[in-house]
Each structure stands twice: as C-alpha cells, then as structure tokens.
Design a protein around this motif. Structure first.
Motif, PDB file in Angstrom:
ATOM      1  N   ASN A 173      -5.082   9.363 -10.701  1.00 38.27           N
ATOM      2  CA  ASN A 173      -4.517   8.671 -11.865  1.00 38.27           C
ATOM      3  C   ASN A 173      -3.312   7.811 -11.483  1.00 38.27           C
ATOM      4  OD1 ASN A 173      -6.401   9.732 -13.639  1.00 38.27           O
ATOM      5  ND2 ASN A 173      -5.140  11.505 -14.159  1.00 38.27           N
ATOM      6  N   LEU A 174      -2.484   8.322 -10.572  1.00 33.58           N
ATOM      7  CA  LEU A 174      -1.327   7.565 -10.105  1.00 33.58           C
ATOM      8  C   LEU A 174      -1.750   6.294  -9.371  1.00 33.58           C
ATOM      9  CD1 LEU A 174       1.014  10.431  -8.853  1.00 33.58           C
ATOM     10  CD2 LEU A 174       1.460   8.869 -10.750  1.00 33.58           C
ATOM     11  N   LEU A 175      -2.753   6.415  -8.508  1.00 32.48           N
ATOM     12  CA  LEU A 175      -3.233   5.256  -7.774  1.00 32.48           C
ATOM     13  C   LEU A 175      -3.831   4.211  -8.709  1.00 32.48           C
ATOM     14  CD1 LEU A 175      -4.896   6.876  -4.625  1.00 32.48           C
ATOM     15  CD2 LEU A 175      -2.830   5.488  -4.689  1.00 32.48           C
ATOM     16  N   ASP A 176      -4.620   4.664  -9.689  1.00 36.45           N
ATOM     17  CA  ASP A 176      -5.204   3.735 -10.661  1.00 36.45           C
ATOM     18  C   ASP A 176      -4.112   3.018 -11.451  1.00 36.45           C
ATOM     19  OD1 ASP A 176      -7.758   4.314  -9.896  1.00 36.45           O
ATOM     20  OD2 ASP A 176      -8.161   5.737 -11.526  1.00 36.45           O
ATOM     21  N   ALA A 177      -3.063   3.770 -11.843  1.00 37.92           N
ATOM     22  CA  ALA A 177      -1.962   3.169 -12.588  1.00 37.92           C
ATOM     23  C   ALA A 177      -1.231   2.128 -11.740  1.00 37.92           C
ATOM     24  CB  ALA A 177      -0.985   4.259 -13.042  1.00 37.92           C
TER      25      ALA A 177
ATOM     26  N   GLN B 134     -19.633  -8.400 -18.074  1.00 33.98           N
ATOM     27  CA  GLN B 134     -18.978  -9.691 -17.919  1.00 33.98           C
ATOM     28  C   GLN B 134     -17.483  -9.651 -18.197  1.00 33.98           C
ATOM     29  OE1 GLN B 134     -21.154 -12.751 -19.839  1.00 33.98           O
ATOM     30  NE2 GLN B 134     -20.349 -14.359 -18.549  1.00 33.98           N
ATOM     31  N   VAL B 135     -16.738  -9.040 -17.279  1.00 37.38           N
ATOM     32  CA  VAL B 135     -15.287  -8.990 -17.395  1.00 37.38           C
ATOM     33  C   VAL B 135     -14.713 -10.322 -16.942  1.00 37.38           C
ATOM     34  CG1 VAL B 135     -13.210  -7.858 -16.584  1.00 37.38           C
ATOM     35  CG2 VAL B 135     -15.259  -6.513 -17.008  1.00 37.38           C
ATOM     36  N   SER B 136     -13.955 -10.979 -17.763  1.00 35.01           N
ATOM     37  CA  SER B 136     -13.381 -12.281 -17.414  1.00 35.01           C
ATOM     38  C   SER B 136     -11.899 -12.131 -17.159  1.00 35.01           C
ATOM     39  CB  SER B 136     -13.627 -13.294 -18.546  1.00 35.01           C
ATOM     40  OG  SER B 136     -12.966 -14.509 -18.252  1.00 35.01           O
TER      41      SER B 136
ATOM     42  N   LYS C 206     -22.266   0.875 -10.522  1.00 35.90           N
ATOM     43  CA  LYS C 206     -22.281   1.839 -11.629  1.00 35.90           C
ATOM     44  C   LYS C 206     -20.882   2.346 -11.949  1.00 35.90           C
ATOM     45  CE  LYS C 206     -25.664   4.319  -9.801  1.00 35.90           C
ATOM     46  NZ  LYS C 206     -26.720   5.349  -9.618  1.00 35.90           N
ATOM     47  N   LEU C 207     -20.042   2.483 -10.918  1.00 35.61           N
ATOM     48  CA  LEU C 207     -18.669   2.944 -11.146  1.00 35.61           C
ATOM     49  C   LEU C 207     -17.901   1.924 -11.990  1.00 35.61           C
ATOM     50  CD1 LEU C 207     -16.378   4.604  -8.532  1.00 35.61           C
ATOM     51  CD2 LEU C 207     -15.476   2.816  -9.997  1.00 35.61           C
ATOM     52  N   GLU C 208     -17.987   0.634 -11.629  1.00 32.95           N
ATOM     53  CA  GLU C 208     -17.273  -0.387 -12.391  1.00 32.95           C
ATOM     54  C   GLU C 208     -17.897  -0.589 -13.770  1.00 32.95           C
ATOM     55  OE1 GLU C 208     -15.075  -3.211  -9.185  1.00 32.95           O
ATOM     56  OE2 GLU C 208     -17.071  -3.851  -9.819  1.00 32.95           O
ATOM     57  N   LYS C 209     -19.207  -0.430 -13.864  1.00 30.81           N
ATOM     58  CA  LYS C 209     -19.868  -0.543 -15.170  1.00 30.81           C
ATOM     59  C   LYS C 209     -19.398   0.578 -16.098  1.00 30.81           C
ATOM     60  CE  LYS C 209     -24.453  -0.963 -17.276  1.00 30.81           C
ATOM     61  NZ  LYS C 209     -25.919  -0.993 -17.019  1.00 30.81           N
ATOM     62  N   GLN C 210     -19.233   1.778 -15.551  1.00 27.64           N
ATOM     63  CA  GLN C 210     -18.758   2.907 -16.351  1.00 27.64           C
ATOM     64  C   GLN C 210     -17.331   2.675 -16.836  1.00 27.64           C
ATOM     65  OE1 GLN C 210     -18.551   6.580 -14.170  1.00 27.64           O
ATOM     66  NE2 GLN C 210     -18.283   7.833 -15.979  1.00 27.64           N
ATOM     67  N   ARG C 211     -16.489   2.111 -15.964  1.00 26.44           N
ATOM     68  CA  ARG C 211     -15.096   1.852 -16.335  1.00 26.44           C
ATOM     69  C   ARG C 211     -14.917   0.557 -17.144  1.00 26.44           C
ATOM     70  NH1 ARG C 211     -10.915   3.743 -11.609  1.00 26.44           N
ATOM     71  NH2 ARG C 211     -11.864   5.761 -11.132  1.00 26.44           N
ATOM     72  N   LYS C 212     -15.959  -0.268 -17.178  1.00 28.02           N
ATOM     73  CA  LYS C 212     -15.969  -1.520 -17.935  1.00 28.02           C
ATOM     74  C   LYS C 212     -14.881  -2.494 -17.485  1.00 28.02           C
ATOM     75  CE  LYS C 212     -18.001   0.613 -22.034  1.00 28.02           C
ATOM     76  NZ  LYS C 212     -17.905   0.831 -23.502  1.00 28.02           N
TER      77      LYS C 212
END
Length: 338
Positions: free
Chosen positions: A67-71, A9-11, A174-180
């Motif tokens: 990592n650059l793209l995520d940043a 539950q990311v708000s 699962k990917l988003e759950k892992q990254r929270k």
C-alpha cells in the motif's frame, strides 16, 4: 507489429500535474490514510476476547508495504498519453468488440477453395510516460489485440464471414484491468534515473520489471495457437473465441522470453526458440518437441552481451542468429547511458 489500448481506455490527459508542494502534501495525507487503514485492520486493536490464536504478521506487513509503494507511485508519477508521429497514426488505439459481428458487405468474391474457420490478424497500441525525468515505452509497444475473420461456407455455396477482436489478456493486462488504471511504469526509453526507478518500483510492487506485452506475432505449434512478443513467453489463445488461456512455458522447462518468430525445424517438426536476458546467460537457444510437450534441447550460446533478437533463421544444418547492436546493458544504464 501493433498493439491496442485497454478496453477501459484510461486517458492520461484527464490528469493534471500537481505542483511540488501539492504533491508532497497529497503524498503525506495518502501515507497517513494508508497507515490508518492498515493498522485499524489489525487484530490487536480489537477486543482482546476476539483475538485469534494466530496472527499472520508477515501478511499484514506485506500488505502495508504494498500500500505504501502504491501510494508513493500514485503521488509522484503521472501517466500521460505519448503523442504519435504521423507515420505512426495507423497504430493508434482501438477498442474491443462486445461480440463478433456478421460482415454483410463484401466487395469481390471469396474463392471457393478459401479455408473455412478463423483467420487471425493483429493490431493495437498504448503508450505512457512518467513524471520523474522521463521514461516511456517505444511506439511499437502496447497491449496486444487479436483480430479474426471467421469464414464458413453455407450449404448453398455462399460464404458467411464473421469478425471479432479481443485483447490478449496477459497477467499484467488483467492486473491493470482489475485496478482500472495504468500501474506499470514504462521503463524502455528516457532518462536513466527515471528508467532505473521504474524498474525498481515495478519489481517491488509486482515482482516484474516490465509489462508482458504480447503484441507482435501469432504462431501455431502442434495444433495450438500462441500470441507472442520477444519481451516474454507466449500466451496460448483459443482461436475460436480469442480467449487467452495462459502462459506457455513448456511445462515449466523454459523460464525466459521467446523470440517473436520461432521457427519449425525442417523434417522433425520441432520448434526452435531463442531467449535473451539482461543478465548472464544473455542468450539461450531451445528446441521444443513436435508435440509441444517438452523441451528437448537447451544451450547457452555464451554471448558476451544481451543483443535484442526479433527473429532467427533455421535450415537443415544451421540456426542463423543475428547479433544486433541494439542491446540491453544494465551497467551502461546505471552509468547514465541509454
């Protein structure tokens, strides 16, 4: 059609949109940190006696690139909750259960001939939007959640009813759950430039332009149960535990979405499916064997546009395919259209 917010539950309301100068300063500092972390991990910066015989340069470059793209995404985009209209409030998010619950308060009487076992339902919803211009999901999208009532008749003739609910754990869930946190930028509605940017960034970061949202229907074929939406291929579900077992691509023979409501052919028991794509071939029809093990027929319908198809009709002589004006057109999107 319904969906459900993830269990963690990311708000987005917690996040504050930074000023433009703060965004660039934060982005610059983040990039610097990423570069330092990436290069400090390289073997050539360590003692020469510890240098391995082989250095996987391509893997190191790929990791730094990701990592650059995520940043960049974390610095430029902000995930916020998309408000629901009053008519949509019944589809607001719900949470998972840690374990199944025994239902003790039942109004009315369960018929003696009511089938025992699972009785699956569907529900849930999650939506976001991005900072650059505006891009969002449509309100009927969101993570799929399975709900089930399990009926069992005791030896004394009384009924035992248990309720459970679980998210459909697709690869992207699962990917988003892992990254929270939310990771995929919504790319369905909004400003053309923002949608195109979301498509590109999702593709570069994850190899997919959008999330797998399995939130529309449950169907059964050859004794197995599947959760599905028309944006991707279905996920096989263990109906007794509601665990997600993986994607069903018919042993690799089908590489595009199903419709939400595939139909069983009368007489043969074969499953008739339809898949659309934003590029040619726009629409393909397939027939899966009655045992679900192989694709026995596949044909390009030679349509001149990608028309979103939610359902089809199947008779003994005809397949009824609806060509709706709701379409996906990449050229139209690039030129600034919806």
């Amino acid at each position: 059609m319904a969906a459900a917010i993830m269990a963690f539950q990311v708000s987005g309301n917690i996040l504050r949109r930074p000023s433009l100068s703060h965004s660039f300063d934060h982005f610059k500092n983040t990039l610097s940190s990423v570069f330092k972390k990436s290069f400090n991990k390289q073997p050539f910066l360590k003692d020469s006696q510890q240098i391995p015989m082989q250095i996987d340069v391509s893997k190191s470059i790929k990791n730094a690139y990701v990592n650059l793209l995520d940043a960049f995404v974390d610095s430029v985009f902000e995930f916020v909750d998309q408000p629901l209209l009053p008519s949509q409030s019944d589809f607001a998010p719900v949470d998972e259960l840690k374990e199944a619950l025994l239902i003790t308060n039942i109004e009315g009487t369960i018929p003696d001939n009511f089938p025992e076992g699972p009785n699956p339902l569907f529900g849930g919803l999650k939506m976001t939007k991005s900072m650059l211009g505006m891009s969002s999901h449509i309100w009927v999208e969101g993570e799929g959640m399975l709900h089930a009532l399990y009926f069992k008749k005791d030896s004394d003739g009384s009924w035992n009813v248990v309720y459970n609910k679980r998210h459909v754990e697709t690869e992207t869930f699962k990917l988003e759950k892992q990254r929270k946190k939310p990771c995929f930028l919504p790319a369905i509605e909004g400003d053309s430039l923002s949608i195109l940017s979301s498509y590109l960034l999702n593709l570069l970061r994850f190899g997919k332009v959008n999330k797998y949202i399995s939130n529309t229907n449950i169907f059964k074929h050859s004794g197995k149960f599947y959760s599905i939406a028309e944006n991707h291929m279905p996920q096989e579900i263990d109906i007794l535990t509601l665990n997600t077992l993986g994607n069903w691509d018919v042993n690799g023979a089908w590489n595009r979405p199903f419709i939400s409501h595939p139909k069983r052919a009368l007489g043969t028991g074969e499953l008739v499916i339809l898949g659309v794509d934003a590029t040619k071939p726009f629409v393909e029809l397939g027939v899966i064997s009655a045992d679900g093990k192989k694709l026995v027929h596949k044909v390009d319908l030679k349509m001149d546009r990608c028309s979103i198809c939610h359902d089809i009709g199947v008779t003994q002589r005809y397949n009824v395919i609806m060509d709706f004006p709701l379409t996906i057109d990449i050229k139209r999107l690039i030129s600034g259209g919806p």
